[in-house]
Design a protein around this motif. Structure first.
Motif, short mmCIF file in Angstrom:
data_model
loop_
_atom_site.label_atom_id
_atom_site.label_comp_id
_atom_site.label_asym_id
_atom_site.label_seq_id
_atom_site.Cartn_x
_atom_site.Cartn_y
_atom_site.Cartn_z
N GLN A 195 16.58 29.65 -19.74
CA GLN A 195 16.39 31.10 -19.51
C GLN A 195 15.89 31.76 -20.80
OE1 GLN A 195 19.86 33.18 -17.96
NE2 GLN A 195 18.96 35.17 -18.44
N SER A 227 10.73 32.64 -18.41
CA SER A 227 10.84 34.06 -18.02
C SER A 227 10.58 34.26 -16.55
CB SER A 227 9.81 34.89 -18.79
OG SER A 227 10.06 34.82 -20.16
N THR A 252 22.28 35.27 -15.99
CA THR A 252 21.75 34.75 -14.73
C THR A 252 22.08 33.27 -14.56
OG1 THR A 252 20.01 36.40 -14.85
CG2 THR A 252 19.58 34.49 -13.45
N GLU A 297 24.33 41.89 -15.09
CA GLU A 297 25.47 41.08 -15.57
C GLU A 297 26.70 41.31 -14.71
OE1 GLU A 297 23.59 43.02 -17.42
OE2 GLU A 297 22.67 41.73 -18.94
N HIS A 332 15.09 42.68 -29.95
CA HIS A 332 15.10 41.74 -28.82
C HIS A 332 13.70 41.74 -28.17
CE1 HIS A 332 16.04 40.40 -24.71
NE2 HIS A 332 17.16 39.92 -25.19
N LYS A 365 8.62 44.69 -26.41
CA LYS A 365 7.52 45.03 -25.50
C LYS A 365 7.42 46.54 -25.32
CE LYS A 365 7.74 40.79 -22.87
NZ LYS A 365 8.37 40.15 -21.72
#
Ligand code: UD1
Length: 391
Positions: A39, A66, A132, A164, A271, A276
């Motif tokens: 993951q 991803s 996940t 989560e 992160h 992004k």
């Protein structure tokens, strides 16, 4: 006993490391296989943790990569199930060295250098945390009659908008043995009707790793680059969708933090998800230093010596509690209330307007000192393995 240990994303690695170290001591009784779902796959999000924490190369890497929540879940389930199904009781040990499937698998497995692990179905699967991979592997295993052991079971944010929380609820609903970190978790599980004999309060394996490695923490490059001084800078991490997936929210949060820091440097290891978003926003401030995600030893060095931490992570609130560093959590809820009632954490919320009063308290030296929760003593993994021997 044949046991699968699942690790998939960054916050899993520090939780499994001490369990594996404890399992190595009973290798004549418990045979384990380490499965990385893939993951998280970057060196910065995964590889460096294996190196620094001395985790052995995984026996199998499912290389899911991803994807959306459903894509990742589906890929992990499909691949882990295939691994479990490659079960040929009649196959000899030598033949079993290569992974073979009865039907052609639509993907490849990369085995670790160890290559000695058993193949096919395990007796138990041990999952940690709430990512996940935790949920996906529990479901695949349970449907094939493999017992599920959940380390850090029972915690709840009661915020169903978080992926989560769904992972925790689903995993716990099919868990056979819970190893818990807090009395609140025990109570949550009892309220859900789980039999008390399945709930075992053992403490926190993440803290095993923290205490074991504290003397090895490493000063990161950022220390000299930004001329950091003991207890006079902030460490910040942000990655929750509620904070980082919407430009205005992310920008307003960062603006408030930059202002509230009163010129103190803010070290912000970013992160990939947040990176992004940040690209499009173009935030700049003299005291805001955005850097790549750090290794475990470097990150915790920074935290240990910081003035305070600002985060939306759960695990970091446990580490700051043990290191007695003030921590402001930018979330509206937490599944780890003991970090607030006992530890150094405060729930600030996600509204940027809430930040200023907490900053004022910090600068005034009014932050609580905090205590360390019961059994967060560095011996949790030993207790878990001792208990596993009795299953
Ligand atoms: C996941 C966990 C979260 C945990 C967090 C810590 C779930 C539901 N969430 O969220 O509980 O706190 O990890 O990091 O499991 N990416 C990379 N390199 C990587 C991994 C991811 O660039 O090694 C990118 C992905 O392509 C994606 C983004 O980062 O675009 C987010 O990764 P993802 O695994 O989807 O979830 P996290 O937000 O990291």
């Amino acid at each position: 006993m044949k046991l699968d240990i699942i690790a998939g994303a960054r916050p899993n690695f520090m939780k499994i490391a001490p369990i594996i170290a404890a399992l190595e001591k009973v290798s004549d009784k418990i045979q384990y296989r380490l499965i990385h779902t893939g993951q998280h796959y970057d060196k910065k999000m995964s590889g460096s943790f294996f190196e620094q924490l001395g985790i052995p190369e995984p026996d199998v890497n499912l290389e899911v990569g991803s994807g959306t929540q459903a894509e990742q879940t589906a890929r992990i389930m499909e691949r882990y199930e295939a691994l479990l199904l490659d079960y040929h009781p009649e196959r000899s040990e030598t033949e079993s060295k290569d992974l073979k499937f009865e039907k052609e698998a639509p993907f490849s497995f990369r085995r670790g250098v160890g290559g000695e692990a058993f193949i096919g179905k395990s007796d138990w699967v041990l999952v940690v945390g709430d990512v996940t991979s935790t949920m996906a592997c529990s479901i695949a295993a349970k449907k094939l009659g493999v017992g599920v052991i959940h380390v850090e079971g029972g915690i709840r944010s009661n915020d169903i908008t978080m992926p989560e929380e769904i992972n925790r609820m689903v995993t716990d609903s099919i868990t056979d043995i819970f190893y818990t970190t807090s009395e609140v978790a025990n109570e949550n599980l009892r309220k859900l009707g789980h039999d008390a004999s399945k709930i075992r309060y053992v403490g926190n394996t993440m803290i095993d790793t923290l205490l074991k490695n504290m003397s090895r923490f490493q000063k990161p490059e950022a220390w000299d680059v930004f001329s950091l001084k003991e207890k006079s800078y902030f460490v910040m991490t942000l990655h929750r969708p509620a904070n980082v997936d919407e430009e205005t929210q992310l920008k307003n949060l960062i603006d408030e933090i930059v202002n509230g820091a009163k010129g103190m440097p803010i070290i912000f290891p970013v992160h990939p998800r947040t990176a992004k978003m940040l690209k499009g926003i173009g935030i700049e401030a003299d005291n805001l230093h955005m850097i790549e995600p750090l290794g475990y030893l470097e990150f915790n060095y920074l935290v240990q010596h910081s003035f305070a931490v600002i985060t939306d992570s759960g695990g970091i609130t446990e580490e700051t509690t043990v290191m007695k560093v003030p921590c402001m959590t930018l979330r509206d809820n937490t599944e780890r209330p003991e970090t607030i009632t006992i530890g150094t954490n405060e729930l600030v919320g996600t509204n940027p307007d809430n930040i200023a009063p907490f900053m004022k308290k910090l600068h005034a030296g009014d932050w609580k000192a905090g205590e360390i929760p019961y059994l967060w003593d560095g011996k949790t993994s030993e207790r878990i393995v001792e208990d596993l021997l009795g299953l």
